[in-house]
Design a protein around this motif. Structure first.
Motif, PDB file in Angstrom:
ATOM      1  N   CYS A  47       0.845  -1.187   0.000  1.00  0.00           N
ATOM      2  CA  CYS A  47       0.000   0.000   0.000  1.00  0.00           C
ATOM      3  C   CYS A  47       0.882   1.239   0.000  1.00  0.00           C
ATOM      4  CB  CYS A  47      -0.905   0.000   1.231  1.00  0.00           C
ATOM      5  SG  CYS A  47      -1.977   1.431   1.316  1.00  0.00           S
ATOM      6  N   VAL A  48       0.619   2.136  -0.925  1.00  0.00           N
ATOM      7  CA  VAL A  48       1.423   3.350  -1.057  1.00  0.00           C
ATOM      8  C   VAL A  48       0.570   4.543  -0.683  1.00  0.00           C
ATOM      9  CG1 VAL A  48       2.734   4.773  -2.650  1.00  0.00           C
ATOM     10  CG2 VAL A  48       2.778   2.308  -2.897  1.00  0.00           C
ATOM     11  N   SER A  49       1.023   5.297   0.287  1.00  0.00           N
ATOM     12  CA  SER A  49       0.315   6.497   0.711  1.00  0.00           C
ATOM     13  C   SER A  49       0.629   7.635  -0.238  1.00  0.00           C
ATOM     14  CB  SER A  49       0.738   6.877   2.126  1.00  0.00           C
ATOM     15  OG  SER A  49       0.221   8.137   2.454  1.00  0.00           O
ATOM     16  N   SER A  50      -0.417   8.292  -0.734  1.00  0.00           N
ATOM     17  CA  SER A  50      -0.182   9.393  -1.660  1.00  0.00           C
ATOM     18  C   SER A  50      -0.122  10.735  -0.946  1.00  0.00           C
ATOM     19  CB  SER A  50      -1.284   9.425  -2.720  1.00  0.00           C
ATOM     20  OG  SER A  50      -2.537   9.620  -2.094  1.00  0.00           O
ATOM     21  N   ALA A  51      -0.523  10.765   0.331  1.00  0.00           N
ATOM     22  CA  ALA A  51      -0.600  12.029   1.057  1.00  0.00           C
ATOM     23  C   ALA A  51       0.765  12.521   1.522  1.00  0.00           C
ATOM     24  CB  ALA A  51      -1.541  11.895   2.232  1.00  0.00           C
ATOM     25  N   GLU A  52       1.548  11.645   2.118  1.00  0.00           N
ATOM     26  CA  GLU A  52       2.816  12.074   2.701  1.00  0.00           C
ATOM     27  C   GLU A  52       3.979  11.308   2.093  1.00  0.00           C
ATOM     28  OE1 GLU A  52       3.046  12.361   6.904  1.00  0.00           O
ATOM     29  OE2 GLU A  52       0.963  12.972   7.114  1.00  0.00           O
ATOM     30  N   PRO A  53       5.121  11.974   1.951  1.00  0.00           N
ATOM     31  CA  PRO A  53       6.295  11.270   1.417  1.00  0.00           C
ATOM     32  C   PRO A  53       6.868  10.286   2.439  1.00  0.00           C
ATOM     33  CG  PRO A  53       6.871  13.520   1.987  1.00  0.00           C
ATOM     34  CD  PRO A  53       5.388  13.385   2.183  1.00  0.00           C
ATOM     35  N   THR A  54       7.543   9.281   1.920  1.00  0.00           N
ATOM     36  CA  THR A  54       8.219   8.292   2.749  1.00  0.00           C
ATOM     37  C   THR A  54       9.708   8.577   2.711  1.00  0.00           C
ATOM     38  OG1 THR A  54       6.545   6.670   2.156  1.00  0.00           O
ATOM     39  CG2 THR A  54       8.576   5.828   3.115  1.00  0.00           C
ATOM     40  N   PHE A  55      10.344   8.606   3.876  1.00  0.00           N
ATOM     41  CA  PHE A  55      11.771   8.858   3.961  1.00  0.00           C
ATOM     42  C   PHE A  55      12.480   7.560   4.324  1.00  0.00           C
ATOM     43  CE2 PHE A  55       9.803  12.928   4.807  1.00  0.00           C
ATOM     44  CZ  PHE A  55      10.544  13.784   4.016  1.00  0.00           C
ATOM     45  N   TYR A  56      13.474   7.195   3.530  1.00  0.00           N
ATOM     46  CA  TYR A  56      14.303   6.030   3.814  1.00  0.00           C
ATOM     47  C   TYR A  56      15.626   6.564   4.349  1.00  0.00           C
ATOM     48  CZ  TYR A  56      10.717   3.710   1.140  1.00  0.00           C
ATOM     49  OH  TYR A  56       9.507   3.244   0.697  1.00  0.00           O
ATOM     50  N   ARG A  57      15.858   6.340   5.618  1.00  0.00           N
ATOM     51  CA  ARG A  57      16.986   6.945   6.322  1.00  0.00           C
ATOM     52  C   ARG A  57      18.252   6.092   6.242  1.00  0.00           C
ATOM     53  NH1 ARG A  57      14.821  11.499   7.734  1.00  0.00           N
ATOM     54  NH2 ARG A  57      12.757  11.544   8.619  1.00  0.00           N
ATOM     55  N   LEU A  58      19.338   6.688   6.729  1.00  0.00           N
ATOM     56  CA  LEU A  58      20.631   6.005   6.756  1.00  0.00           C
ATOM     57  C   LEU A  58      20.634   4.860   7.760  1.00  0.00           C
ATOM     58  CD1 LEU A  58      22.943   9.122   6.775  1.00  0.00           C
ATOM     59  CD2 LEU A  58      22.938   7.371   5.024  1.00  0.00           C
ATOM     60  N   ASN A 113      17.468  11.969  12.778  1.00  0.00           N
ATOM     61  CA  ASN A 113      16.075  12.393  12.622  1.00  0.00           C
ATOM     62  C   ASN A 113      15.723  13.057  11.305  1.00  0.00           C
ATOM     63  OD1 ASN A 113      15.279  11.580  15.290  1.00  0.00           O
ATOM     64  ND2 ASN A 113      16.498  13.295  16.024  1.00  0.00           N
ATOM     65  N   LYS A 114      16.673  13.635  10.610  1.00  0.00           N
ATOM     66  CA  LYS A 114      16.343  14.422   9.420  1.00  0.00           C
ATOM     67  C   LYS A 114      16.998  13.927   8.131  1.00  0.00           C
ATOM     68  CE  LYS A 114      13.778  17.471  11.471  1.00  0.00           C
ATOM     69  NZ  LYS A 114      12.368  17.564  11.174  1.00  0.00           N
ATOM     70  N   ALA A 115      18.201  13.406   8.206  1.00  0.00           N
ATOM     71  CA  ALA A 115      18.929  12.991   7.004  1.00  0.00           C
ATOM     72  C   ALA A 115      18.259  11.769   6.387  1.00  0.00           C
ATOM     73  CB  ALA A 115      20.381  12.675   7.352  1.00  0.00           C
ATOM     74  N   TYR A 116      18.188  11.745   5.059  1.00  0.00           N
ATOM     75  CA  TYR A 116      17.594  10.612   4.379  1.00  0.00           C
ATOM     76  C   TYR A 116      18.416  10.257   3.144  1.00  0.00           C
ATOM     77  CZ  TYR A 116      15.654  14.112   1.187  1.00  0.00           C
ATOM     78  OH  TYR A 116      15.515  15.145   0.289  1.00  0.00           O
ATOM     79  N   VAL A 117      18.252   9.013   2.705  1.00  0.00           N
ATOM     80  CA  VAL A 117      18.901   8.550   1.475  1.00  0.00           C
ATOM     81  C   VAL A 117      17.936   8.708   0.320  1.00  0.00           C
ATOM     82  CG1 VAL A 117      19.992   6.600   0.311  1.00  0.00           C
ATOM     83  CG2 VAL A 117      20.319   6.925   2.754  1.00  0.00           C
ATOM     84  N   VAL A 118      16.695   8.266   0.508  1.00  0.00           N
ATOM     85  CA  VAL A 118      15.669   8.357  -0.536  1.00  0.00           C
ATOM     86  C   VAL A 118      14.413   8.962   0.068  1.00  0.00           C
ATOM     87  CG1 VAL A 118      14.257   7.072  -2.191  1.00  0.00           C
ATOM     88  CG2 VAL A 118      16.580   6.309  -1.703  1.00  0.00           C
ATOM     89  N   ARG A 119      13.838   9.896  -0.677  1.00  0.00           N
ATOM     90  CA  ARG A 119      12.540  10.471  -0.314  1.00  0.00           C
ATOM     91  C   ARG A 119      11.594  10.102  -1.441  1.00  0.00           C
ATOM     92  NH1 ARG A 119       9.535  14.831  -1.940  1.00  0.00           N
ATOM     93  NH2 ARG A 119       8.233  15.822  -0.366  1.00  0.00           N
ATOM     94  N   ALA A 120      10.575   9.308  -1.127  1.00  0.00           N
ATOM     95  CA  ALA A 120       9.611   8.860  -2.130  1.00  0.00           C
ATOM     96  C   ALA A 120       8.253   9.473  -1.840  1.00  0.00           C
ATOM     97  CB  ALA A 120       9.509   7.339  -2.117  1.00  0.00           C
ATOM     98  N   SER A 121       7.682  10.113  -2.847  1.00  0.00           N
ATOM     99  CA  SER A 121       6.349  10.689  -2.713  1.00  0.00           C
ATOM    100  C   SER A 121       5.472  10.116  -3.829  1.00  0.00           C
ATOM    101  CB  SER A 121       6.417  12.220  -2.813  1.00  0.00           C
ATOM    102  OG  SER A 121       6.795  12.605  -4.113  1.00  0.00           O
ATOM    103  N   ALA A 122       4.245  10.563  -3.908  1.00  0.00           N
ATOM    104  CA  ALA A 122       3.337  10.077  -4.951  1.00  0.00           C
ATOM    105  C   ALA A 122       3.816  10.498  -6.338  1.00  0.00           C
ATOM    106  CB  ALA A 122       1.927  10.600  -4.697  1.00  0.00           C
ATOM    107  N   GLN A 123       4.525  11.606  -6.430  1.00  0.00           N
ATOM    108  CA  GLN A 123       4.978  12.097  -7.724  1.00  0.00           C
ATOM    109  C   GLN A 123       6.301  11.487  -8.177  1.00  0.00           C
ATOM    110  OE1 GLN A 123       4.139  14.308  -5.154  1.00  0.00           O
ATOM    111  NE2 GLN A 123       2.043  14.398  -5.927  1.00  0.00           N
ATOM    112  N   GLY A 124       7.233  11.288  -7.261  1.00  0.00           N
ATOM    113  CA  GLY A 124       8.548  10.792  -7.659  1.00  0.00           C
ATOM    114  C   GLY A 124       9.453  10.573  -6.467  1.00  0.00           C
ATOM    115  N   TYR A 125      10.749  10.587  -6.748  1.00  0.00           N
ATOM    116  CA  TYR A 125      11.733  10.314  -5.705  1.00  0.00           C
ATOM    117  C   TYR A 125      12.882  11.306  -5.793  1.00  0.00           C
ATOM    118  CZ  TYR A 125      14.599   8.318  -9.390  1.00  0.00           C
ATOM    119  OH  TYR A 125      15.333   8.158 -10.538  1.00  0.00           O
ATOM    120  N   ARG A 126      13.610  11.403  -4.686  1.00  0.00           N
ATOM    121  CA  ARG A 126      14.822  12.223  -4.604  1.00  0.00           C
ATOM    122  C   ARG A 126      15.839  11.436  -3.791  1.00  0.00           C
ATOM    123  NH1 ARG A 126      13.895  17.934  -2.484  1.00  0.00           N
ATOM    124  NH2 ARG A 126      13.182  18.140  -4.612  1.00  0.00           N
TER     125      ARG A 126
END
Length: 164
Positions: A3-14, A71-84
């Motif tokens: 299940c993928v949430s479209s409301a909030e981005p998902t952060f994959y941390r170190l 708490n803040k640094a991330y490797v991948v930020r995934a949202s409904a639109q794309g990734y960073r």
């Protein structure tokens, strides 16, 4: 399917091991700062109380850096639109939309397991999964969920018949 949430981005941390390595480098930097500060105090023949200034500033900096890593640094930020992607040297394309991805494959460049997101217009993003704080299979499943959420299925019902 995940299940993928479209409301909030998902952060994959170190991963904690990577955080510890970076924090260790910061502590070594603090030690060098204190060493240089000691040399300056000795050479300038000033009061040793001035050594507390770089020590306190450095300690606060190391603690702040540790908090930020946790708490803040991330490797991948995934949202409904794309990734960073951040924190990955040689990642290739650091940001893209899900609809721009042609395929997602697992690779082993240099013997390290990675997820490679190949883009339709050329280029790719390479994400080493060993630096993530999430299980690699779960990470791949969640990104596949994002990709599947952007694929629009073909309409199975034919359109209205045109008059002859």
């Amino acid at each position: 399917m995940v299940c993928v949430s479209s409301a909030e981005p998902t952060f994959y941390r170190l991963a904690p091991a990577v955080q510890a390595r970076l924090l260790g480098a910061a502590v070594v930097g603090l030690a060098l700062l204190v060493f240089v500060g000691t040399a300056v105090v000795i050479l300038a023949r000033i009061d040793f109380a001035w050594l507390f200034l770089p020590l306190v500033v450095g300690a606060v900096g190391v603690i702040g850096f540790g908090w930020w890593l946790r708490n803040k640094a991330y490797v991948v930020r995934a949202s409904a639109q794309g990734y960073r992607v951040a924190f990955v040297r040689g990642a290739g394309v650091r940001e893209a939309r899900w609809v721009d991805i042609q395929e997602a494959v697992t690779t082993m460049p240099g013997g390290s397991p990675c997820l490679e997101l190949r883009l339709k217009k050329g280029g790719a993003t390479i994400i080493p999964v060993t630096i993530l704080s999430i299980d690699r299979e779960q990470f791949v499943r969640e990104l596949q969920g994002h990709l599947k959420a952007t694929i629009k299925p073909l309409d199975p019902t034919p359109g209205p018949a045109e008059p002859s």
